[in-house]
Design a protein around this motif. Structure first.
Motif, PDB file in Angstrom:
ATOM      1  N   ALA A   1       0.832  -1.212   0.000  1.00 24.72           N
ATOM      2  CA  ALA A   1       0.000   0.000   0.000  1.00 24.72           C
ATOM      3  C   ALA A   1       0.866   1.261   0.000  1.00 24.72           C
ATOM      4  O   ALA A   1       0.482   2.275  -0.584  1.00 24.72           O
ATOM      5  CB  ALA A   1      -0.921  -0.016   1.217  1.00 24.72           C
ATOM      6  N   ARG A   2       2.034   1.179   0.642  1.00 23.07           N
ATOM      7  CA  ARG A   2       2.891   2.368   0.756  1.00 23.07           C
ATOM      8  C   ARG A   2       3.841   2.544  -0.436  1.00 23.07           C
ATOM      9  O   ARG A   2       4.464   3.585  -0.587  1.00 23.07           O
ATOM     10  CB  ARG A   2       3.719   2.283   2.050  1.00 23.07           C
ATOM     11  CG  ARG A   2       2.889   2.399   3.323  1.00 23.07           C
ATOM     12  CD  ARG A   2       3.781   2.513   4.542  1.00 23.07           C
ATOM     13  NE  ARG A   2       4.535   1.296   4.823  1.00 23.07           N
ATOM     14  CZ  ARG A   2       4.078   0.257   5.539  1.00 23.07           C
ATOM     15  NH1 ARG A   2       2.863   0.311   6.059  1.00 23.07           N
ATOM     16  NH2 ARG A   2       4.819  -0.803   5.742  1.00 23.07           N
ATOM     17  N   ALA A   3       3.955   1.491  -1.280  1.00 20.66           N
ATOM     18  CA  ALA A   3       4.963   1.534  -2.355  1.00 20.66           C
ATOM     19  C   ALA A   3       4.587   2.544  -3.446  1.00 20.66           C
ATOM     20  O   ALA A   3       3.409   2.730  -3.748  1.00 20.66           O
ATOM     21  CB  ALA A   3       5.121   0.142  -2.968  1.00 20.66           C
ATOM     22  N   SER A   4       5.619   3.130  -4.023  1.00 20.38           N
ATOM     23  CA  SER A   4       5.386   4.127  -5.079  1.00 20.38           C
ATOM     24  C   SER A   4       5.089   3.462  -6.422  1.00 20.38           C
ATOM     25  O   SER A   4       4.520   4.078  -7.317  1.00 20.38           O
ATOM     26  CB  SER A   4       6.621   5.014  -5.218  1.00 20.38           C
ATOM     27  OG  SER A   4       7.761   4.193  -5.443  1.00 20.38           O
ATOM     28  N   ALA A   5       5.514   2.203  -6.578  1.00 15.52           N
ATOM     29  CA  ALA A   5       5.260   1.470  -7.824  1.00 15.52           C
ATOM     30  C   ALA A   5       5.079  -0.010  -7.477  1.00 15.52           C
ATOM     31  O   ALA A   5       5.587  -0.474  -6.456  1.00 15.52           O
ATOM     32  CB  ALA A   5       6.415   1.649  -8.789  1.00 15.52           C
ATOM     33  N   ARG A   6       4.350  -0.732  -8.338  1.00 15.91           N
ATOM     34  CA  ARG A   6       4.015  -2.129  -8.020  1.00 15.91           C
ATOM     35  C   ARG A   6       4.229  -3.040  -9.223  1.00 15.91           C
ATOM     36  O   ARG A   6       3.827  -2.686 -10.335  1.00 15.91           O
ATOM     37  CB  ARG A   6       2.541  -2.208  -7.613  1.00 15.91           C
ATOM     38  CG  ARG A   6       2.260  -1.406  -6.387  1.00 15.91           C
ATOM     39  CD  ARG A   6       0.822  -1.011  -6.284  1.00 15.91           C
ATOM     40  NE  ARG A   6       0.660  -0.168  -5.110  1.00 15.91           N
ATOM     41  CZ  ARG A   6      -0.495   0.146  -4.565  1.00 15.91           C
ATOM     42  NH1 ARG A   6      -1.604  -0.313  -5.087  1.00 15.91           N
ATOM     43  NH2 ARG A   6      -0.537   0.903  -3.503  1.00 15.91           N
ATOM     44  N   LEU A   7       4.798  -4.201  -8.949  1.00 17.56           N
ATOM     45  CA  LEU A   7       5.030  -5.198  -9.992  1.00 17.56           C
ATOM     46  C   LEU A   7       4.425  -6.510  -9.539  1.00 17.56           C
ATOM     47  O   LEU A   7       4.774  -7.026  -8.482  1.00 17.56           O
ATOM     48  CB  LEU A   7       6.531  -5.435 -10.188  1.00 17.56           C
ATOM     49  CG  LEU A   7       7.433  -4.250 -10.484  1.00 17.56           C
ATOM     50  CD1 LEU A   7       8.896  -4.693 -10.453  1.00 17.56           C
ATOM     51  CD2 LEU A   7       7.081  -3.697 -11.853  1.00 17.56           C
TER      52      LEU A   7
END
Ligand SMILES: [Mg+2]
Length: 263
Positions: free
Chosen positions: A17-23
């Motif tokens: 939820a806190r990440a700036s980007a998601r893979l």
């Protein structure tokens, strides 16, 4: 390798939820879709398509399917519109969400050897069990009895091993068959390629079930969540283990919620 006894931590989605980007990198057969005796009937578990579509709709996650199947084989089974990014044939081919395709060049000598292996298999009664795809030839034995499986395994190994040794091809078993592959690409290469294009601070996860997913688990290492999706745990480089389909669906739904709740 140790067996993987651990479920996901309760708060695994906090960092997501806190990440700036998601893979989100997902294997297909055995992970998103249960195995079927007929390979062209292996459609996703109920709820998977809807949840993947919800993730894709937000545009906040780079969602990638990473499969040993050829892309053309996978698209009608996945049946997502629009289709996501797909890396097929163990990383030899890539389809971008725009539909643009890339096929990595393979050495001519290896391609010729695969064609020869296919002719050999066909002339020894294995035509109906073979699958050809870029840089790979597979023989399938899912649904056969134990003795029939042993017979197909031995026949294909005996036909293909000399070719593999002469030309330098890989002969590798997977869940339900044996593959003759041109070396140089695997699911670990795909993970490396995706991570190398990721912004700093990206949250990454790879979900898979098969022995070919071990390359991906190792490539991801401590840079993300590596999740074995199987009924029973086994020795694996994955850091966590979940049961399909309930825990898989819960994982994907939680991911979709995180994407949807972000401003
Ligand atoms: Mg699989």
């Amino acid at each position: 390798m140790p067996t993987v006894p651990r479920s996901l931590p309760d708060d695994w989605f906090g960092p997501l939820a806190r990440a700036s980007a998601r893979l989100l990198m997902l294997d297909y057969d055995g992970t998103l879709a249960p195995f079927r005796e007929e390979r062209d009937e292996a459609v996703p578990y109920p709820g998977v398509r809807e949840t993947l579509s919800a993730i894709l709709e937000t545009g906040r996650t780079r969602l990638v399917i990473v499969s040993g199947r050829a892309i053309d084989d996978l698209l009608p089974l996945l049946a997502l519109d629009p289709a996501p990014e797909i890396w097929g044939s163990h990383g030899w081919e890539q389809r971008l969400p725009s539909g643009e395709r890339h096929l990595l060049p393979a050495p001519g000598e290896s391609t010729d050897a695969l064609a020869q292996a296919q002719s050999l298999a066909e002339s020894h009664g294995l035509a109906g069990r073979c699958e050809t795809k870029p840089a790979c030839l597979a023989v399938h034995w899912r649904g056969l009895s134990e003795s029939e499986t042993a017979e197909v395994r031995e026949r294909a190994s005996a036909l293909w091993r000399p070719l593999a040794e002469n030309v330098g091809l890989e002969l590798r078993e997977f869940d339900g068959g044996l593959e003759l592959r041109i070396p140089g690409r695997d699911k670990g290469c795909v993970v490396e390629a995706i991570l190398s294009g990721a912004p700093p601070g990206a949250f990454a996860a790879y979900l898979g079930d098969d022995l070919t997913d071990e390359d991906a688990f190792r490539a991801l290492g401590s840079r993300g969540l590596s999740v074995l999706v199987r009924e029973k745990s086994r020795a694996s480089a994955a850091s966590h283990w979940i049961h399909p389909p309930e825990e898989l669906l819960a994982f994907l739904q939680r991911w979709a919620q995180c994407d949807q709740s972000r401003p």
